[in-house]
Motif scaffolding. Sequence first.
Motif, PDB file in Angstrom:
ATOM      1  N   TYR A  27       0.823  -1.202   0.000  1.00  0.00           N
ATOM      2  CA  TYR A  27       0.000   0.000   0.000  1.00  0.00           C
ATOM      3  C   TYR A  27       0.860   1.255   0.000  1.00  0.00           C
ATOM      4  O   TYR A  27       1.932   1.281   0.612  1.00  0.00           O
ATOM      5  CB  TYR A  27      -0.908   0.021   1.236  1.00  0.00           C
ATOM      6  CG  TYR A  27      -1.756  -1.217   1.387  1.00  0.00           C
ATOM      7  CD1 TYR A  27      -2.595  -1.637   0.355  1.00  0.00           C
ATOM      8  CD2 TYR A  27      -1.702  -1.987   2.550  1.00  0.00           C
ATOM      9  CE1 TYR A  27      -3.361  -2.781   0.485  1.00  0.00           C
ATOM     10  CE2 TYR A  27      -2.477  -3.132   2.685  1.00  0.00           C
ATOM     11  CZ  TYR A  27      -3.293  -3.527   1.645  1.00  0.00           C
ATOM     12  OH  TYR A  27      -4.043  -4.658   1.775  1.00  0.00           O
ATOM     13  N   LEU A  31      -2.709   5.851   1.356  1.00  0.00           N
ATOM     14  CA  LEU A  31      -3.926   5.081   1.143  1.00  0.00           C
ATOM     15  C   LEU A  31      -4.725   4.979   2.442  1.00  0.00           C
ATOM     16  O   LEU A  31      -4.173   4.644   3.494  1.00  0.00           O
ATOM     17  CB  LEU A  31      -3.566   3.684   0.636  1.00  0.00           C
ATOM     18  CG  LEU A  31      -4.677   2.880  -0.046  1.00  0.00           C
ATOM     19  CD1 LEU A  31      -5.043   3.503  -1.389  1.00  0.00           C
ATOM     20  CD2 LEU A  31      -4.232   1.434  -0.254  1.00  0.00           C
ATOM     21  N   ARG A  32      -6.008   5.249   2.361  1.00  0.00           N
ATOM     22  CA  ARG A  32      -6.859   5.144   3.537  1.00  0.00           C
ATOM     23  C   ARG A  32      -7.136   3.670   3.843  1.00  0.00           C
ATOM     24  O   ARG A  32      -7.200   2.840   2.933  1.00  0.00           O
ATOM     25  CB  ARG A  32      -8.182   5.874   3.296  1.00  0.00           C
ATOM     26  CG  ARG A  32      -8.018   7.365   3.011  1.00  0.00           C
ATOM     27  CD  ARG A  32      -7.514   8.110   4.235  1.00  0.00           C
ATOM     28  NE  ARG A  32      -7.362   9.524   3.987  1.00  0.00           N
ATOM     29  CZ  ARG A  32      -8.337  10.424   4.137  1.00  0.00           C
ATOM     30  NH1 ARG A  32      -9.542  10.020   4.531  1.00  0.00           N
ATOM     31  NH2 ARG A  32      -8.130  11.696   3.889  1.00  0.00           N
ATOM     32  N   TRP A  34      -9.796   2.031   4.466  1.00  0.00           N
ATOM     33  CA  TRP A  34     -10.947   1.459   3.773  1.00  0.00           C
ATOM     34  C   TRP A  34     -10.658   1.219   2.295  1.00  0.00           C
ATOM     35  O   TRP A  34     -11.415   0.503   1.611  1.00  0.00           O
ATOM     36  CB  TRP A  34     -12.180   2.352   3.937  1.00  0.00           C
ATOM     37  CG  TRP A  34     -12.023   3.752   3.403  1.00  0.00           C
ATOM     38  CD1 TRP A  34     -11.601   4.851   4.092  1.00  0.00           C
ATOM     39  CD2 TRP A  34     -12.307   4.207   2.070  1.00  0.00           C
ATOM     40  NE1 TRP A  34     -11.588   5.962   3.281  1.00  0.00           N
ATOM     41  CE2 TRP A  34     -12.030   5.594   2.030  1.00  0.00           C
ATOM     42  CE3 TRP A  34     -12.775   3.588   0.920  1.00  0.00           C
ATOM     43  CZ2 TRP A  34     -12.190   6.346   0.878  1.00  0.00           C
ATOM     44  CZ3 TRP A  34     -12.949   4.344  -0.241  1.00  0.00           C
ATOM     45  CH2 TRP A  34     -12.659   5.712  -0.249  1.00  0.00           C
ATOM     46  N   GLN A  35      -9.547   1.783   1.783  1.00  0.00           N
ATOM     47  CA  GLN A  35      -9.176   1.578   0.387  1.00  0.00           C
ATOM     48  C   GLN A  35      -8.259   0.369   0.183  1.00  0.00           C
ATOM     49  O   GLN A  35      -7.991  -0.015  -0.957  1.00  0.00           O
ATOM     50  CB  GLN A  35      -8.467   2.833  -0.146  1.00  0.00           C
ATOM     51  CG  GLN A  35      -9.332   4.085  -0.176  1.00  0.00           C
ATOM     52  CD  GLN A  35      -8.542   5.312  -0.595  1.00  0.00           C
ATOM     53  OE1 GLN A  35      -7.486   5.611  -0.033  1.00  0.00           O
ATOM     54  NE2 GLN A  35      -9.051   6.017  -1.589  1.00  0.00           N
ATOM     55  N   ARG A  36      -7.795  -0.221   1.276  1.00  0.00           N
ATOM     56  CA  ARG A  36      -6.827  -1.312   1.158  1.00  0.00           C
ATOM     57  C   ARG A  36      -7.393  -2.525   0.446  1.00  0.00           C
ATOM     58  O   ARG A  36      -6.690  -3.187  -0.321  1.00  0.00           O
ATOM     59  CB  ARG A  36      -6.300  -1.700   2.544  1.00  0.00           C
ATOM     60  CG  ARG A  36      -5.409  -0.647   3.170  1.00  0.00           C
ATOM     61  CD  ARG A  36      -5.091  -0.980   4.622  1.00  0.00           C
ATOM     62  NE  ARG A  36      -4.238   0.030   5.229  1.00  0.00           N
ATOM     63  CZ  ARG A  36      -4.087   0.189   6.531  1.00  0.00           C
ATOM     64  NH1 ARG A  36      -4.725  -0.635   7.370  1.00  0.00           N
ATOM     65  NH2 ARG A  36      -3.303   1.136   7.012  1.00  0.00           N
ATOM     66  N   ASP A  38      -9.569  -2.707  -1.948  1.00  0.00           N
ATOM     67  CA  ASP A  38      -9.576  -2.513  -3.397  1.00  0.00           C
ATOM     68  C   ASP A  38      -8.171  -2.687  -3.975  1.00  0.00           C
ATOM     69  O   ASP A  38      -8.009  -3.275  -5.050  1.00  0.00           O
ATOM     70  CB  ASP A  38     -10.117  -1.122  -3.738  1.00  0.00           C
ATOM     71  CG  ASP A  38     -11.583  -0.962  -3.367  1.00  0.00           C
ATOM     72  OD1 ASP A  38     -12.295  -1.988  -3.316  1.00  0.00           O
ATOM     73  OD2 ASP A  38     -12.012   0.180  -3.112  1.00  0.00           O
ATOM     74  N   ARG A  39      -7.175  -2.178  -3.272  1.00  0.00           N
ATOM     75  CA  ARG A  39      -5.801  -2.339  -3.746  1.00  0.00           C
ATOM     76  C   ARG A  39      -5.390  -3.808  -3.697  1.00  0.00           C
ATOM     77  O   ARG A  39      -4.742  -4.314  -4.619  1.00  0.00           O
ATOM     78  CB  ARG A  39      -4.844  -1.495  -2.886  1.00  0.00           C
ATOM     79  CG  ARG A  39      -3.370  -1.752  -3.144  1.00  0.00           C
ATOM     80  CD  ARG A  39      -2.952  -1.327  -4.546  1.00  0.00           C
ATOM     81  NE  ARG A  39      -1.572  -1.717  -4.832  1.00  0.00           N
ATOM     82  CZ  ARG A  39      -1.216  -2.878  -5.378  1.00  0.00           C
ATOM     83  NH1 ARG A  39      -2.149  -3.783  -5.694  1.00  0.00           N
ATOM     84  NH2 ARG A  39       0.043  -3.159  -5.604  1.00  0.00           N
ATOM     85  N   ARG A  68     -18.165  -5.612  -3.249  1.00  0.00           N
ATOM     86  CA  ARG A  68     -16.900  -4.909  -3.489  1.00  0.00           C
ATOM     87  C   ARG A  68     -15.844  -5.763  -4.178  1.00  0.00           C
ATOM     88  O   ARG A  68     -15.010  -5.238  -4.922  1.00  0.00           O
ATOM     89  CB  ARG A  68     -16.324  -4.399  -2.165  1.00  0.00           C
ATOM     90  CG  ARG A  68     -17.079  -3.243  -1.542  1.00  0.00           C
ATOM     91  CD  ARG A  68     -16.356  -2.755  -0.300  1.00  0.00           C
ATOM     92  NE  ARG A  68     -15.019  -2.264  -0.611  1.00  0.00           N
ATOM     93  CZ  ARG A  68     -14.095  -1.975   0.306  1.00  0.00           C
ATOM     94  NH1 ARG A  68     -14.378  -2.150   1.586  1.00  0.00           N
ATOM     95  NH2 ARG A  68     -12.909  -1.534  -0.054  1.00  0.00           N
TER      96      ARG A  68
END
Length: 254
Positions: A27, A31-32, A34-36, A38-39, A68
């Motif tokens: 990451y 990166l927030r 909650w975005q992990r 998706d990454r 998601r």
Amino acid sequence: MSGANDGRGIWVGTSGWSYEHWNGPLYSPDLRPWQRLDRYTAEFSTVELNASFYRWPTDRAFASWRRRMPEGFRLSVKAPRGLTHGKKLYSPELWATRIARSWHELGDKRAVLLVQLPPTMPRDDERLNYFLGTLPHWLRVAVELRHPSWNDPEVFDLLERHNAAYCVMSGANLPCVIRATSDIVYVRLHGPDHEYLYGGSYSDADLSWWADRASEWHGSGKAVYLYFNNDGGGNAVDNARTLRRLLTERGFLA
């Protein structure tokens, strides 16, 4: 990604995905949290949820993950410690019902329910047999048996009767038994350190050996799930990437 439309595919991932110390290995620092996810799902085809061991998620959370996660992604989930370490599988009916309800919400993203028994729990065939009988037939399950007394042909036969996977383990002071008891093979790689669980990074030679095993299982018609649990320093990410590369070179991953 392998196995998006093939139940006999090979999936490689990590145990968990939201770690502060993966900033850098996976990451970007900005990166927030909650975005992990998706990454993570942009690179790997599966993940093993470990937070469920401490607190079982709501049905709404499972439904959210289903939406998601990309098509073909598979989520394995660790059973709650209240069932495995608290009750030690005794009177499992309420938990079996709750887990099955969550599994419905996960839909086509579901992979395997991991049932990890504590290392202090010795062999109890009757209790394991009863527990497995409470689960619906469509719920795939792998059982991690850490106490050495479980390593017996009669136990493997019991798992086979329920089409439950024996969890193959690699890690300090854990029995590494290469055994397939169902049409899936479930592997947890806890690290190569001989003294401490979850420590160290697997060598390329180690990972090549595991790639050979995965190839053999796949060739015999099994679906194969391999999860790295040596998260420190991003070792799990690096090892999963290397294993994916080795399997790609062998023609098992695109």
